[in-house]
Design a protein around this motif. Sequence first.
Motif, short mmCIF file in Angstrom:
data_model
loop_
_atom_site.label_atom_id
_atom_site.label_comp_id
_atom_site.label_asym_id
_atom_site.label_seq_id
_atom_site.Cartn_x
_atom_site.Cartn_y
_atom_site.Cartn_z
N PHE A 23 11.00 10.39 1.79
CA PHE A 23 11.62 9.68 0.89
C PHE A 23 10.47 8.18 1.65
CE2 PHE A 23 14.71 12.37 0.07
CZ PHE A 23 14.15 12.73 -1.59
N ALA A 24 10.37 6.81 1.16
CA ALA A 24 10.28 5.81 1.89
C ALA A 24 10.69 4.44 0.54
CB ALA A 24 8.50 4.78 2.00
N VAL A 25 11.63 4.09 1.82
CA VAL A 25 12.84 3.20 0.93
C VAL A 25 11.77 1.17 0.87
CG1 VAL A 25 14.07 1.07 0.50
CG2 VAL A 25 14.63 3.65 1.66
N VAL A 26 11.40 0.69 0.07
CA VAL A 26 10.59 -0.25 0.02
C VAL A 26 11.41 -1.68 -0.66
CG1 VAL A 26 8.79 -2.13 -0.98
CG2 VAL A 26 8.71 -0.05 -0.72
N VAL A 27 12.25 -1.61 0.52
CA VAL A 27 12.37 -3.41 0.57
C VAL A 27 12.07 -4.47 0.81
CG1 VAL A 27 14.46 -4.66 2.52
CG2 VAL A 27 14.46 -1.87 2.34
N VAL A 28 12.19 -6.43 -0.07
CA VAL A 28 11.98 -6.75 -0.26
C VAL A 28 13.22 -7.73 -0.15
CG1 VAL A 28 11.21 -9.01 -2.24
CG2 VAL A 28 10.73 -6.31 -2.75
N GLY A 29 12.86 -8.92 1.44
CA GLY A 29 13.65 -9.41 1.49
C GLY A 29 14.90 -8.40 2.09
N GLU A 30 16.82 -8.83 2.01
CA GLU A 30 17.06 -7.86 2.20
C GLU A 30 17.60 -6.69 0.92
OE1 GLU A 30 18.57 -8.29 5.41
OE2 GLU A 30 17.47 -9.31 6.17
N ASP A 42 1.98 -2.69 -2.22
CA ASP A 42 3.01 -2.08 -1.41
C ASP A 42 3.14 -0.77 -1.40
OD1 ASP A 42 2.60 -4.24 1.00
OD2 ASP A 42 4.54 -5.01 0.79
N VAL A 43 3.93 -0.68 -2.65
CA VAL A 43 4.92 0.36 -3.14
C VAL A 43 3.43 1.40 -3.23
CG1 VAL A 43 5.66 1.27 -5.46
CG2 VAL A 43 6.99 -0.27 -3.87
N ASP A 44 2.22 1.02 -3.94
CA ASP A 44 0.26 1.90 -4.50
C ASP A 44 0.14 2.01 -2.89
OD1 ASP A 44 1.31 1.61 -6.68
OD2 ASP A 44 -0.23 0.22 -6.88
N ALA A 45 0.39 1.36 -2.02
CA ALA A 45 0.30 1.92 -0.31
C ALA A 45 0.53 3.00 0.32
CB ALA A 45 -0.45 0.30 0.81
N VAL A 46 2.06 2.65 -0.15
CA VAL A 46 3.09 3.68 0.73
C VAL A 46 2.61 5.28 -0.24
CG1 VAL A 46 5.55 4.17 0.70
CG2 VAL A 46 5.03 2.43 1.09
N LEU A 65 10.08 0.07 4.86
CA LEU A 65 8.45 -1.23 4.65
C LEU A 65 9.37 -1.94 4.42
CD1 LEU A 65 5.59 -1.73 4.49
CD2 LEU A 65 5.42 -0.87 2.33
N GLU A 66 9.09 -3.31 4.70
CA GLU A 66 9.17 -4.96 4.32
C GLU A 66 7.94 -5.39 3.90
OE1 GLU A 66 12.37 -5.61 5.66
OE2 GLU A 66 12.66 -4.38 6.58
N SER A 67 8.78 -5.50 2.49
CA SER A 67 7.06 -6.37 1.43
C SER A 67 7.87 -7.30 0.88
CB SER A 67 7.51 -5.96 0.65
OG SER A 67 6.11 -5.80 -0.54
N GLY A 68 7.44 -8.35 0.18
CA GLY A 68 7.82 -9.45 -0.41
C GLY A 68 7.60 -10.09 -1.50
N GLU A 69 7.42 -10.49 -2.53
CA GLU A 69 7.61 -10.41 -3.95
C GLU A 69 6.46 -10.36 -4.49
OE1 GLU A 69 10.23 -10.46 -5.92
OE2 GLU A 69 12.40 -10.46 -5.26
N ASP A 70 5.67 -11.03 -4.15
CA ASP A 70 4.29 -11.26 -4.18
C ASP A 70 3.01 -9.87 -4.50
OD1 ASP A 70 4.94 -11.22 -1.25
OD2 ASP A 70 2.90 -13.20 -1.66
#
Length: 445
Positions: free
Chosen positions: A124-131, A101-105, A91-96
Amino acid sequence: MRKVPITLEGHRDASAPLTWPQRRTWRGSRLKHRLCRVIPLPAGVTLDQVRGALQWAYQEFEALRTTFPTDADGVPCQKVEARGEIDISVLESGEDCVEADVDAVAQVFRRELHDPAVDPPVLFAVVVVGERPAYLVTAASHLALDALGFRVLRNALNDYLLLGAWKRPKGSSLQPIDRARYEQSPTGQEKNSVALAYWQKVLAACPHRDELSRAATMDSPAVRAAVAVLAKQRKVSTSIVYLAAVAVITGALTRRSAASFRAAASNRRDARERYCVGELVQFMPGLIEELDAPFTEIIKGAWEASIRGFRFSHYDEEALQEIFRELDGVELDFAYNDSRSAGQDSPVENSGDDLNCMDATRIEPVRGAFRTDSRFLSVIVRDGAGKEGAVLGVVVHDAYFLEIRVEQVLLALEALIVGAARGEAEPAEHPLRFTRAFLGERTDR
């Protein structure tokens, strides 16, 4: 979320009956949702590194790719396949918005029904912020992982990401298939017979159970500080101090000077078990034989009962249930579970400066009380929110103590533990008498 496939190349195809701990889990949780946890990822790792670490983990730990099919009679077994393919989510996310997003996953994983016969037990799900991969969200069936098994997995993944290998003692870790085969061996069956004989001995003097429950939780800085003081004085874990106090409360309620209990046991004795990614937890029986004694002696008795019970915490769950059926409803006095032991590396208690903070105690009623197989009380010690430390939860079973509110039971625990830590004569030297008087006074009001 996008999917990233992982090809698995394990060491073997294998099948075996369920282990004894898995049988206990199967009775209550076979089609329930997976349990979720979130792992912060080390700084500087790439998505390819995380994918490689997960591929390694799926191949190293058979529990992550074990399914649990049933035969024509509905009897389950565990099955491991050497080769296969599984998807991880990204899941691509952002700092804000990363925390949301983590809670949603996690919510998606929790809602997803799990069929143990065909579905992978761990996702497993990886939450990515930027790169940058920031968090790893895990969802695991309790058939595959207990809390300590998850800790092993988390630490192994961190080692692999930071060091390129799992930092562990020499030798292989225990795999659930091997544990099941050991349990069916002559040595395992002998161990089972000895453990069940001890269960029968403890159960011999236990009463029957009725069916009413009231529950509440208590967050008390004073109790946490007092437990830390007593544990340091007696050179035992904080869990043993809580156990001793609950035994005194049980004796005060039942007007007896002994108390029997069942407590969760990790069953991780040697290095292979300690580094096992799997479900090993069972319950151990215990008997604290003398409660009409100073609190320091009761703490010692709780420690001895725990050590003794841990020797008999590995047994055939179905055979134990048969013993309970033969005894027709007989149950142990109270159930005790310190979930902190599994959830964190070293339980943190507050300092002695909080001994006088009883005004900060918060007690809240709980709806939908958790049920356990015990006669009078069920107690759980769990982590508090943030760094608040332990929270006590208690369920009062049966119709014998209707005149005593469940909140009063928690206040009695607080008064006993804090009074003993302060060195007050009555709770320290005569805790059973003190607790009976405390509950009696509260009942009269």
